[in-house]
Motif scaffolding. Structure first.
Motif, PDB file in Angstrom:
ATOM      1  N   HIS A   1      -0.767  98.609  72.908  1.00 33.08           N
ATOM      2  CA  HIS A   1      -2.065  99.088  72.411  1.00 33.08           C
ATOM      3  C   HIS A   1      -2.875  99.780  73.509  1.00 33.08           C
ATOM      4  O   HIS A   1      -3.608 100.744  73.227  1.00 33.08           O
TER       5      HIS A   1
ATOM      6  N   GLU B   1      -7.867  89.400  65.396  1.00 34.12           N
ATOM      7  CA  GLU B   1      -6.948  90.527  65.177  1.00 34.12           C
ATOM      8  C   GLU B   1      -7.218  91.205  63.835  1.00 34.12           C
ATOM      9  O   GLU B   1      -7.283  92.439  63.743  1.00 34.12           O
ATOM     10  N   LYS B   2      -7.371  90.396  62.805  1.00 31.57           N
ATOM     11  CA  LYS B   2      -7.633  90.942  61.478  1.00 31.57           C
ATOM     12  C   LYS B   2      -8.938  91.742  61.460  1.00 31.57           C
ATOM     13  O   LYS B   2      -9.006  92.856  60.904  1.00 31.57           O
TER      14      LYS B   2
ATOM     15  N   SER C   1       2.810  93.447  73.595  1.00 38.79           N
ATOM     16  CA  SER C   1       1.931  93.954  72.530  1.00 38.79           C
ATOM     17  C   SER C   1       0.631  94.503  73.112  1.00 38.79           C
ATOM     18  O   SER C   1       0.094  95.521  72.636  1.00 38.79           O
TER      19      SER C   1
ATOM     20  N   LEU D   1      -7.962  95.358  70.664  1.00 38.00           N
ATOM     21  CA  LEU D   1      -6.788  94.754  70.035  1.00 38.00           C
ATOM     22  C   LEU D   1      -5.763  94.344  71.089  1.00 38.00           C
ATOM     23  O   LEU D   1      -5.199  93.243  71.036  1.00 38.00           O
TER      24      LEU D   1
ATOM     25  N   LYS E   1     -11.953 104.178  62.895  1.00 41.78           N
ATOM     26  CA  LYS E   1     -11.031 104.981  63.724  1.00 41.78           C
ATOM     27  C   LYS E   1     -11.486 105.099  65.184  1.00 41.78           C
ATOM     28  O   LYS E   1     -11.200 106.084  65.851  1.00 41.78           O
TER      29      LYS E   1
ATOM     30  N   LEU F   1      -8.611  99.952  70.066  1.00 39.49           N
ATOM     31  CA  LEU F   1      -7.234  99.730  70.511  1.00 39.49           C
ATOM     32  C   LEU F   1      -7.210  98.865  71.756  1.00 39.49           C
ATOM     33  O   LEU F   1      -6.322  98.030  71.937  1.00 39.49           O
TER      34      LEU F   1
ATOM     35  N   LEU G   1     -10.844  99.093  62.884  1.00 37.76           N
ATOM     36  CA  LEU G   1     -10.125 100.266  63.382  1.00 37.76           C
ATOM     37  C   LEU G   1      -9.734 101.178  62.222  1.00 37.76           C
ATOM     38  O   LEU G   1      -9.875 102.409  62.306  1.00 37.76           O
ATOM     39  N   ASP G   2      -9.249 100.588  61.120  1.00 37.16           N
ATOM     40  CA  ASP G   2      -8.885 101.380  59.945  1.00 37.16           C
ATOM     41  C   ASP G   2     -10.097 102.082  59.347  1.00 37.16           C
ATOM     42  O   ASP G   2      -9.997 103.217  58.861  1.00 37.16           O
TER      43      ASP G   2
ATOM     44  N   LYS H   1      -8.489  95.083  63.407  1.00 39.16           N
ATOM     45  CA  LYS H   1      -7.661  96.049  62.663  1.00 39.16           C
ATOM     46  C   LYS H   1      -8.430  96.643  61.491  1.00 39.16           C
ATOM     47  O   LYS H   1      -8.353  97.861  61.216  1.00 39.16           O
ATOM     48  N   GLU H   2      -9.170  95.796  60.766  1.00 40.80           N
ATOM     49  CA  GLU H   2      -9.955  96.295  59.634  1.00 40.80           C
ATOM     50  C   GLU H   2     -10.996  97.306  60.096  1.00 40.80           C
ATOM     51  O   GLU H   2     -11.219  98.339  59.452  1.00 40.80           O
TER      52      GLU H   2
END
Length: 592
Positions: free
Chosen positions: A106, A71-72, A102, A90, A82, A87, A78-79, A75-76
C-alpha cells in the motif's frame, strides 16, 4: 421571530457540538480510547467529510487493536473519496499488525499515485511524516521532483535527512535552499543551530564548517561570507567571524555597523583581544560620527571594566580628549554618560558625575536618551545612598517607556535599590514579576535575587544574615571591593552552616576571579562543591571552576571532570549546553 428562534437554535447546537468535540479529545488524550471512539464516531456521523474526526476514529480503533474495523473504515472512505493519503493509512494499519508485505504494497501504491499526479505529493508525504515513515516521505518528494523539477521541497527534505542521521545531505540541501531563497536563511540557520547546540552533535559543526568553506571557495558570492560569519559567531570564534566581515566590507564598503556589533558581542563574551582588533578596524576605516562614538564607547567600557587604580588617570584623560574631539552634543551622549559613571564610581566624585549628567539633560534629547541619562543619574544617587531620589528617577523611566527593555532595566534597578535598603518584601515582589521579562539578562538577574531572598527568608525569618549579605552587595555596587571582601568573610564567620553560606562563597569567588586571584576563587567554589553539593549554587561553582582551570590556568585535565559533573548531574543548568560543548572539545571529539 421564526428567524430569531432559528438563529438561537443554531447557536446552541454549535456550542453543544464544540463541547462534544472537546470531550472526545479529552478522552483521547487521557487514554480512554473506548469513550473517545464512541464520541468521535458520533461526531463523524454528523459531519462525515471531516478528515480530523475520521483520523481520530481510526486512531481509536488501532489503539484498541480493532484493526479489522479500522481496515474496513479506511477502505470504505478510500472508495468514496479516492484520497491517496488513505493508502498510507491502510498500509500503516497492516504495519501495526506486523503484516509488512501488505504494508509495503500500500505504501508503494501511494508512491505510484504521485507518479500519476505529482500534486498528490503534499498529502501523501504529510501522511508518511506523521507516521514517522521517513524513508517513504523522502521518496515521495524525490518522486514528485523527478516529474516536476520546479517543485521546491529542499527545506522539508533537509529535515528528513536530519531525522535519518544523514547530516551531510541535510547540510547540503539546507545550504542549497538558503542560497536559492535567502529569505529563508534565518529559518534554516535556526535548524542548523539545533544540530550544533541543542542536539550536541559536535561532529556536525565540523561538517557544516567544511561545507561552507567549500562553497565559499567554489562560489565567490558574498552570501557565503555572511554564512561563515554566522557560523563562527555560533562557535564564539570572533576573530574568524571578523575575517569574513572584513571580506564582506571590502566588497561593499557602505557600512561598518555589523562589524561594530561583532565587536560588542566579543566584549560580552570577554574576548578582549578580538574586540580590540575588531573595533580598532572600525576606528581606522570610518568617518561616520555615530560609528566612531559607538566603537570608542565599547572600547572604553571594556577598559574601565578591567582597569586598576593606576589606570584611572589615563582613562580619564582619554575620555576628556575624546569629548573635546567630538564635542558635547546629543551624538556623544554615550561618552558623556561613561565619563559621568567613571568619575562617580571609579574616581569617587559623585557630585562631578551628577553635574555631567545634568548638563547632558539640558540638551535636546529624545525620550530614549533622556531615559539613559536619568538612569545614570539614578545610579549615582544610589551610589550616594540617596535611595528615594534614585527610586524616583527609576520610576520615571518605567512610566515613560512602559514595557520597553529600558523600562525593565529601570524596574530591576529599583528592585535592587529596595533590596539594598533591606525592604525584602517589596523587592521580592518586583523580582518575581521581572522573572518574566523579555530580556534574558534581566530575567536571569531577577531570578537570582528572587531565589536569594526567598531561600534565606524561609531559612531565617528575621532575615539577619540576608541584611548583612545585601550590605555586602551594596559595597560591591559602590566598587568598594576590598571592604566587600572583608564583609563577606565576616558573614562566613558569623553565619557558618546557615543558608547564606553557599551564596556568600559564590560572591567571594567571583570577586577574587575579577581580581585575577584565581586560586582564591577556586578555593571558594571548592567549598560549595564539598559542603553544598545539594544546593542551588553547585552548578555555578562547578562551571566557574571549570572555566578558570580551562581558560585561565590552562589545567585542561582538571577542567574536564568539572564540566563532566555538570553534564551528568545538572542537565537543567543554564550552563549545561556550554559545559557539554567544552567537555567534548577537551576530550577531542572534534577537530578544533
Amino acid at each position: 421571530m421564526k428567524k430569531l428562534f432559528l438563529h438561537i437554535a443554531l447557536f446552541f447546537s454549535l456550542v453543544c457540538f464544540s463541547q462534544n468535540e472537546q470531550l472526545a479529545q479529552y478522552y483521547f488524550e487521557k487514554g480512554d480510547f473506548e469513550k473517545a471512539k464512541i464520541s468521535f464516531e458520533e461526531l463523524l456521523k454528523a459531519i462525515p467529510q471531516n478528515a480530523q474526526y475520521f483520523q481520530r476514529t481510526v486512531d481509536c480503533y488501532q489503539q484498541l487493536r480493532q484493526y479489522d474495523v479500522a481496515e474496513k473504515a479506511i477502505k470504505e472512505r478510500l472508495d468514496k473519496y479516492k484520497q491517496a493519503n488513505l493508502l498510507v493509512e491502510l498500509g500503516y494499519n497492516f504495519q501495526l499488525q506486523k503484516k509488512d508485505d501488505s504494508a509495503k504494497k500500500h505504501y508503494d501504491e501511494a508512491i505510484d499515485r504521485i507518479k500519476k499526479n505529482p500534486n498528490e505529493v503534499y498529502s501523501i508525504s504529510n501522511s508518511f511524516e506523521k507516521k514517522v515513515l521517513i524513508d517513504y516521505a523522502l521518496k515521495s518528494y524525490q518522486t514528485a521532483l523527478a516529474l516536476v523539477p520546479t517543485f521546491n521541497f529542499n527545506y522539508q527534505m533537509a529535515l528528513l535527512y536530519g531525522q535519518l542521521g544523514n547530516t551531510e545531505m541535510m547540510t547540503s540541501t539546507f545550504l542549497d535552499e538558503a542560497f536559492a531563497n535567502p529569505q529563508n536563511s534565518i529559518q534554516i540557520q535556526n535548524q542548523l543551530a539545533i544540530f550544533m547546540v541543542d542536539k550536541g552533535d559536535e561532529s556536525f559543526s565540523e561538517t557544516l564548517r567544511k561545507a561552507l568553506i567549500t562553497r565559499a571557495q567554489k562560489n565567490q558570492d558574498v552570501f557565503w561570507n555572511h554564512y561563515l560569519s554566522w557560523f563562527y559567531l555560533q562557535q564564539k570564534e570572533f576573530s574568524k567571524a571578523f575575517i569574513q566581515e572584513k571580506s564582506i566590507y571590502k566588497r561593499n564598503p557602505e557600512s561598518l555597523s555589523s562589524i561594530v556589533n561583532l565587536g560588542q558581542l566579543a566584549i560580552e563574551d570577554d574576548d578582549q583581544e578580538a574586540a580590540k582588533e575588531i573595533l580598532g578596524f572600525v576606528l581606522e576605516n570610518t568617518k561616520d560620527l555615530q560609528l566612531l562614538i559607538q566603537a570608542n564607547s565599547y572600547l572604553l567600557k571594556m577598559k574601565i571594566e578591567k582597569a586598576q587604580e593606576k589606570d584611572f588617570l589615563a582613562i580619564n584623560t582619554e575620555l576628556s580628549v575624546l569629548l573635546k574631539q567630538y564635542e558635547i552634543s546629543p551624538f556623544t551622549l554615550s561618552l558623556q554618560l561613561i565619563q559621568a559613571h567613571f568619575v562617580a564610581f571609579n574616581l569617587r566624585k559623585p557630585e562631578e558625575g551628577k553635574a555631567i549628567v545634568k548638563k547632558a539633560l539640558e540638551m535636546h534629547l529624545n525620550d530614549f536618551d533622556v531615559a539613559k541619562a536619568k538612569m545614570e543619574l539614578a545610579d549615582i544617587l544610589l551610589y550616594e545612598e540617596k535611595y528615594n531620589q534614585a527610586l524616583l528617577y527609576y520610576s520615571q523611566i518605567e512610566e515613560n517607556l512602559k514595557n520597553d527593555e529600558v523600562a525593565h532595566e529601570a524596574s530591576l534597578k529599583a528592585a535592587k535599590t529596595s533590596y539594598f535598603q533591606g525592604d525584602f518584601v517589596w523587592a521580592l515582589k518586583q523580582f518575581k514579576e521581572l522573572k518574566a521579562a523579555t530580556s534574558e539578562l534581566t530575567a536571569n538577574d531577577a531570578m537570582e535575587y528572587f531565589l536569594l531572598i526567598n531561600d534565606n527568608t524561609v531559612a531565617d525569618s528575621t532575615q539577619t544574615a540576608l541584611k548583612q549579605f545585601a550590605k555586602g552587595d551594596y559595597l560591591l555596587y559602590q566598587k568598594r571591593n576590598q571592604e566587600a571582601i572583608v564583609h563577606f568573610q565576616s558573614i562566613l564567620k558569623n553565619f557558618k552552616g546557615q543558608e547564606i553560606e553557599a551564596v556568600t562563597l559564590l560572591r567571594l569567588g567571583k570577586i577574587y576571579e575579577n581580581f585575577g586571584d584565581y586560586h582564591s576563587a577556586l578555593s571558594q567554589y571548592q567549598e560549595i562543591i564539598n559542603h553544598h553539593a545539594d544546593g542551588i549554587y553547585i552548578d555555578e561553582a562547578l562551571y566557574f571552576s571549570a572555566e578558570i582551570e580551562n581558560n585561565k590556568l590552562h589545567e585542561l585535565e582538571k577542567a574536564k571532570p568539572l564540566y563532566e559533573k555538570i553534564i551528568m548531574n545538572h542537565q537543567d543548568s543554564i550552563y549545561f549546553v556550554d559545559a557539554r560543548k567544552k567537555y567534548r572539545q577537551l576530550r577531542g571529539d572534534k577537530e578544533l
